[in-house]
Structure formats: structure tokens, C-alpha cells
Design an enzyme around this catalytic site. Sequence first.
Site, mmCIF file in Angstrom:
data_model
loop_
_atom_site.group_PDB
_atom_site.id
_atom_site.type_symbol
_atom_site.label_atom_id
_atom_site.label_comp_id
_atom_site.label_asym_id
_atom_site.label_seq_id
_atom_site.Cartn_x
_atom_site.Cartn_y
_atom_site.Cartn_z
ATOM 1 C CG PHE A 42 -11.745 8.044 0.532
ATOM 2 C CD1 PHE A 42 -12.449 8.575 1.600
ATOM 3 C CD2 PHE A 42 -10.382 8.331 0.419
ATOM 4 C CE1 PHE A 42 -11.816 9.373 2.547
ATOM 5 C CE2 PHE A 42 -9.740 9.124 1.367
ATOM 6 C CZ PHE A 42 -10.462 9.646 2.437
ATOM 7 C CE LYS A 115 -0.862 5.196 -4.874
ATOM 8 N NZ LYS A 115 -1.763 4.275 -4.188
HETATM 9 N N1 LIG Z 1 -12.826 3.601 1.173
HETATM 10 C C1 LIG Z 1 -12.631 4.548 2.051
HETATM 11 O O1 LIG Z 1 -13.540 4.998 2.725
HETATM 12 C C2 LIG Z 1 -11.249 5.088 2.241
HETATM 13 C C3 LIG Z 1 -10.976 6.007 3.261
HETATM 14 C C4 LIG Z 1 -9.649 6.443 3.401
HETATM 15 C C5 LIG Z 1 -8.650 5.987 2.556
HETATM 16 N N2 LIG Z 1 -8.989 5.102 1.584
HETATM 17 C C6 LIG Z 1 -8.020 4.577 0.651
HETATM 18 O O2 LIG Z 1 -6.858 4.219 1.275
HETATM 19 C C7 LIG Z 1 -5.887 4.102 0.297
HETATM 20 C C8 LIG Z 1 -4.598 4.299 0.961
HETATM 21 O O3 LIG Z 1 -4.282 5.645 1.083
HETATM 22 P P1 LIG Z 1 -2.797 5.927 1.489
HETATM 23 O O4 LIG Z 1 -2.649 7.308 1.885
HETATM 24 O O5 LIG Z 1 -2.364 4.897 2.437
HETATM 25 O O6 LIG Z 1 -2.020 5.498 0.232
HETATM 26 P P2 LIG Z 1 -1.776 6.269 -1.087
HETATM 27 O O7 LIG Z 1 -2.860 5.939 -2.043
HETATM 28 O O8 LIG Z 1 -1.465 7.682 -0.811
HETATM 29 O O9 LIG Z 1 -0.477 5.549 -1.561
HETATM 30 C C9 LIG Z 1 0.679 5.460 -0.761
HETATM 31 C C10 LIG Z 1 1.161 4.079 -0.847
HETATM 32 O O10 LIG Z 1 1.411 3.727 -2.188
HETATM 33 C C11 LIG Z 1 2.254 2.611 -2.160
HETATM 34 N N3 LIG Z 1 2.919 2.403 -3.450
HETATM 35 C C12 LIG Z 1 2.551 1.478 -4.379
HETATM 36 N N4 LIG Z 1 3.330 1.513 -5.453
HETATM 37 C C13 LIG Z 1 4.256 2.471 -5.241
HETATM 38 C C14 LIG Z 1 5.348 2.958 -6.017
HETATM 39 N N5 LIG Z 1 5.610 2.481 -7.237
HETATM 40 N N6 LIG Z 1 6.096 3.951 -5.505
HETATM 41 C C15 LIG Z 1 5.813 4.458 -4.282
HETATM 42 N N7 LIG Z 1 4.775 4.036 -3.487
HETATM 43 C C16 LIG Z 1 4.009 3.050 -3.970
HETATM 44 C C17 LIG Z 1 3.158 2.840 -1.002
HETATM 45 O O11 LIG Z 1 3.312 1.653 -0.306
HETATM 46 C C18 LIG Z 1 2.461 3.877 -0.158
HETATM 47 O O12 LIG Z 1 2.221 3.396 1.144
HETATM 48 C C19 LIG Z 1 -6.276 5.034 -0.832
HETATM 49 O O13 LIG Z 1 -6.431 4.242 -2.002
HETATM 50 C C20 LIG Z 1 -7.628 5.563 -0.391
HETATM 51 O O14 LIG Z 1 -8.580 5.552 -1.437
HETATM 52 C C21 LIG Z 1 -10.241 4.651 1.425
#
Ligand SMILES: NC(=O)c1ccc[n+]([C@@H]2O[C@H](COP(=O)([O-])OP(=O)(O)OC[C@H]3O[C@@H](n4cnc5c(N)ncnc54)[C@H](O)[C@@H]3O)[C@@H](O)[C@H]2O)c1
Length: 665
Positions: A42, A115
Site C-alpha cells: 500500500f 517507528k
Molecule cells: N494494506 C492496505 O491496504 C492499507 C491501506 C491503508 C493503510 N494501510 C496501512 O496502515 C498503516 C497505518 O497508517 P497510519 O496513517 O495509521 O499510520 P502511519 O504509518 O502514518 O503511522 C502513524 C502511527 O505511527 C505510530 N508510531 C509508532 N512509533 C512511533 C514513534 N516512535 N513516534 C511517533 N509515532 C509512532 C503512531 O502511533 C501513529 O499512530 C500504514 O502502515 C499503511 O501501510 C494499509
Amino acid sequence: MTESAVANDWASMTVAELEDAVKRHNRLYWVDNDPQISDPEFDRLVEALRTKKPDSPVLAAIGPVGAGVDLSEHLQGEQQVPHDPPMLSLDKCYDEETLLKWFEKFEGTAVASPKIDGVAVSLRYDADGRLFVAATRGTGRVGELITGNVMRIENVPRTIDTHDIEVRGEAYMPLSVFEERFKEEYSSPRNLTAGALKLKNPQETAGYGVRFFAYDVLGVAFDTEADKMTWLEELGFDTVDWREVDKPKLQHTFDEIDASRRARDYEMDGVVYRANSCEEQRRMGHTAHHPRYSIAYKFQGDSGESVLREVHWNVSRTGAINPVGIVDPVELSGAVVTRVSLHNLAIMEAVAGEEGLTLNSRVLMMRRGGVIPHMEKVLERGDELVEIPSECPGCGADTYRDNDVLCADHSADCRNARLRQLEHFASAMEIKGIGPKLLEQLHDAELVTDPSDFFTLSLEELTSLERVGEKLARKLLDRIKERRTVRVDVFLRALGIDELGRHVAELLAEEFGSLDEILNVDAEALVEIPTIGEIIAEKVTEGFEKHAAVIASLRDHLDIVFPEPAPDPAEIDSPVAGKSFLFTGALESMSRKDAQGRVRELGGDTPSSVTKTLDFLVMGDADIERFEGGWRSSKLKKAEKYNNDGSSIAIIGESAFLELLDSDE
Ligand SMILES: NC(=O)c1ccc[n+]([C@@H]2O[C@H](COP(=O)([O-])OP(=O)(O)OC[C@H]3O[C@@H](n4cnc5c(N)ncnc54)[C@H](O)[C@@H]3O)[C@@H](O)[C@H]2O)c1
Ligand SMILES: [Zn+2]
């Protein structure tokens, strides 16, 4: 070569197609809870769109808010917790150039931290400093109330020495816990963490060993991010492993954290950077999707293509028959992988799709979070359908499906089930040097068919085996002898009873005064123990019954002891007893956990954070050198600060620590 086959799919699409795909997958993930591509894929899709059209409005609408998640369908009003400001996503980058460009946008240094691949959680403390609300991130604007569950996370402080603040951070499942208890049947520590936090009976959350790392706080003003993190640590929070970095160190820090992945007890998928100056943070603000003062530099190279050649069916120690894929060697995050757990029937089917899994399929392999290999998806179907065995490969018992898992009522002499049980026993009892090959030899020669047989082995018997010389045989016998005296919790766990993992074993050891009491307990009495639920209680008591004969013969050979109350430090003349040790960073000769164990055995204490009364802060020798060269981690800074104020915390390297241990034995 390996990545392009996947990325190319996206690269050949038009902007409109990409926008549609992003919207669709974002919705599938957030609204339908049914992702059809992996997270890294993604992310690549999003990057493909960003490259073609950096200002696409779809980019700003990724995440739960953009997908239009509406929690009100699922939650009662009182279960909804508004987030103000919202819990946003992070901006992403994949190369140094983009990171540097981001860094140019503000004054001062940055703070970097891994992260963590976990679940975001918000904690609120009331006017008396008590934790009174904990919530999931939910839609980002509204989360779900999970206070009872979060109360069961061991390292979340229930009360703190301040008031009216909100702490945000990441809940995660330590890999050590996942590998010990869950890896056979679950595919991802992160999903399991999310599940554990939403359990209807919050008491059961404790059994999952979930932990929490703080990375943010609201309700207090700070000058810098570094001050904020130090303050959180002083309040008693475990914080993400942060460090302050300047421009020349930006890429270096990423490489360093990337290289340390295997030494860490959690999965992570990149490095998060934040502007250190809080004034700059306020000036930069955020978009609807992410704060501008922060960016996640994500790891790559975790995926590769391979070909699935065989599927083996492994009888687990609990009797489930689980698929394991044998693939052509493929390098993932620096290590060659040839075997990959497909976990269970349901997970295997999900990867394969409706038509079923086929041998000689081209598959995408990945280490999500960098550690556990997964077969992510089938890129091209093969030619031979994988058959689900109708009989146990070990004993021929008929198999049947129980929800997600293939099971069988194994006969008492099922070779595979036995081997797995013996393997678990040897490893839990820490009898070193008995690998799967030797076990098969021992088993097939009928020298060891149940765990108690280890303790009757003779030199002649061992040397009668192929490739076992006298020297090796003597060594093995010594090791087995050493383990004859064993702590009761280690013994209980070694039995290999379903649900009787380290945590439950420790609880039983604490709760009861004798082994007989433990073995004769009934399920109703077990449920009385906090964190033991009905399922655990039943499985454990059933297990004691089923293993009664093995337990009885083991008791003839073993000296099973209860943990001694900690020795009175005043009575021991030792450099370790009565002293406190905190370990930081990676050690060479043992894990941090083992080091803590050694200290406690010798009557020392192992607090979880730097305090004024700490005696020793111990780190690897390489870190000591860096320390001498001027480098300071947050723990070091804190220790130095306390020392300036009159504490006497000795900062020592691993070699010095080992000498202390030696002089004690
Ligand atoms: N497979 C799919 O079809 C699909 C579709 C949409 C989103 N996604 C996935 O969803 C995931 C989540 O996306 P998102 O926007 O929620 O998260 P993001 O990847 O933008 O990360 C934000 C999150 O990182 C976390 N985090 C972890 N360690 C941290 C640190 N040291 N400092 C600050 N924050 C930290 C926080 O809790 C925050 O909520 C992504 O990995 C994306 O690939 C997948
Ligand atoms: Zn069997």
C-alpha cells in the site's frame, strides 16, 4: 529485481487509476477491515501516486478520516472518546534526499525514534494523577474506550506525579512473547495487540504481555522534544528509544536503527523524526493528514520474490497441524529464508485466495516489521494444488477442522506430536545442545520417548548414536544433570500444556505453596487469580490431568523448587547483591533479559528506569566507547544529571559487568 515486479504494477498506472486504487485500498483497510494488499505494498502504491502527482487531493485523505470511518455504527456513545487534537498519520519518506529536504524546513536538531509496529493508544490522567481514560486511535478524531484493558499493561503507570495530562504512545507485543506463545497460530504481533486491547474481559489482556512506549504528551508546554521525553521518563513511562540528531547524523541514525532491528524485542517499520524545537513544531503545524514537523523514514528491502516448492505439515506442541512453506532461498532484511510458517489453515487460505494454494507458485516474501518472515501473497499461481492432509503425518489419526486450525486426536505414539513436545521440553528447561536432529535420533532409537527419559540417559546409550562421540555425550549428560534442580514455573511451562506459558506459570508459582496444590487446583479456583480467564483455567487443568503420568515420572527425577524470597542483601557480601542494575542498548554476551536474570539470582535488583538511587547503568562495550567519545543517550543524560546532583551511578561496560558477576561466583 525482486521489488520491481510488484512496484511495476503501480508504475504503469495512470494518475486516475492510482487515485482510485489508493481510495479503494484505504477504504478496504479502514472501513471494511479487509485489506487486500500488504502495508508495504500500500505504501508503494501511495508513493507511485505521489511521484506522479504530488498535490493529488487523495494523498491528503489517506487514513481513517479520509476513508470516512464512522465509529458510531459500532460504538455506544459512552465508549467513544474524542481526540483533540486528532491522532494523525505520519508523512512518509524512503530516501535521504527527502529526509534532508524536510530537515531544511525548520531550525535546530531533530529527535529520532524507531517507528514501532504496534497500536496507538491515548492515556488520560485526572486531577489526582490517576489514569482514568485510555482509548484507541479509532478514526483519529474519535477512539474507542479501552481503559480496563490498558490497566492490565504492566508498564503503564496507573498514577503519576502530576495531573491533567494526556500521554500518547504505542502499545505493542514483545517479540519474545509472540514467539513463545502465539507464532504458531497468529500471523502478526500487531493484530494480536489490537485484539488484546479490545477483549471484552479486560482481565485477560494481562495474559498477552502487551507493553507500552510513550512518545508524546499533551497538556504541558516544553521547549524541546528531548525535554518532553526526559520528563515522561521521570514520570515513570517507558519511552520510545529516542535520540537527538543533527543534520550529518540523520541518515546514520536511520542505518543504525535499521541494523539494530534483530536485537530489539519489537517489530518496527521505520524511523520517526520530529523537529526538536517545540516552537518550531507549533510554527509548522499540520495538514489534515499529518503533522508537518514530523516524518517517518520507512525501511525497505524487506521483501523479495521466491517460489513455493513444498508445504510441510507440522504437528505443534499443542497438537494443531500447521502448514510450513519451503521456498527457494530468498534474502530478506539481510538473512536468507527458506522456510516460512503459513501459521494455520485460515491464514494459508487467505494468502492463496479462493482457488487454493499451489506448489511452484511465485510468491512475495516479506519480513513485516523486519523480523518474522511471511508469505505475503501469491504473484503467479503454480501447477499443483496443495492438499490438506486427511491424516496426521505422525500417527495417521484423522484430521478435522476446528475454526481456523487443522487438528487431529493424535494417538499416544504420534511421532511428530512427541518430537514437538520433547523439543519444547528441552528448550523450556534450557537443556542446551539438544537440537531437532539429535532429538529425532534419541526418539527413533527409543532412548527418549517422554520427557523424563532425558534423566535416565547413559553414556553408552548416547554414544551408540551416530555422530555422538564420548566428549559430546559427557557434555550433554552434564547439562542434563545441571537442570535436575528446576524452578517450579520453569517446570510447569516445560510440560507444554496449551495456555500454560511463562506468565501463567509464574502466576501459579506465586499463588501456591506446593506443587501438589498447583496440580490439584480446579478451574474455578484458577479463575480467581487475576488475569486468568476461563479458557486458560480449563486448558491448564485439563492439561494437568492429561499429563499426569509424565508429571509423576518427572517428579521422580527432578528437584522442583519454589522461587526463594529474595536473599537479604545485608547478609551477602557481594558486589551484586543489594545493588541495582539497569541495562541499556545491546549486550554482546547475553540478552538484556538474561543479564537481568543473573543479577536477580545474585540478589540484585533490576529497576526499569534510571532513578536517583540506581547503582549501575550497564551498556555494551561499544556504547561505552561512544559514551567516552561524547555520545549521550537519554538514559545516560539522566544518570549524569543525577550524578551532578549527588547520586553515584556507576556507568560501566559489559566487560566490567561480567567481571562483577565473576567475582561473585
Ligand atoms: N494494506 C492496505 O491496504 C492499507 C491501506 C491503508 C493503510 N494501510 C496501512 O496502515 C498503516 C497505518 O497508517 P497510519 O496513517 O495509521 O499510520 P502511519 O504509518 O502514518 O503511522 C502513524 C502511527 O505511527 C505510530 N508510531 C509508532 N512509533 C512511533 C514513534 N516512535 N513516534 C511517533 N509515532 C509512532 C503512531 O502511533 C501513529 O499512530 C500504514 O502502515 C499503511 O501501510 C494499509
Ligand atoms: Zn499425530
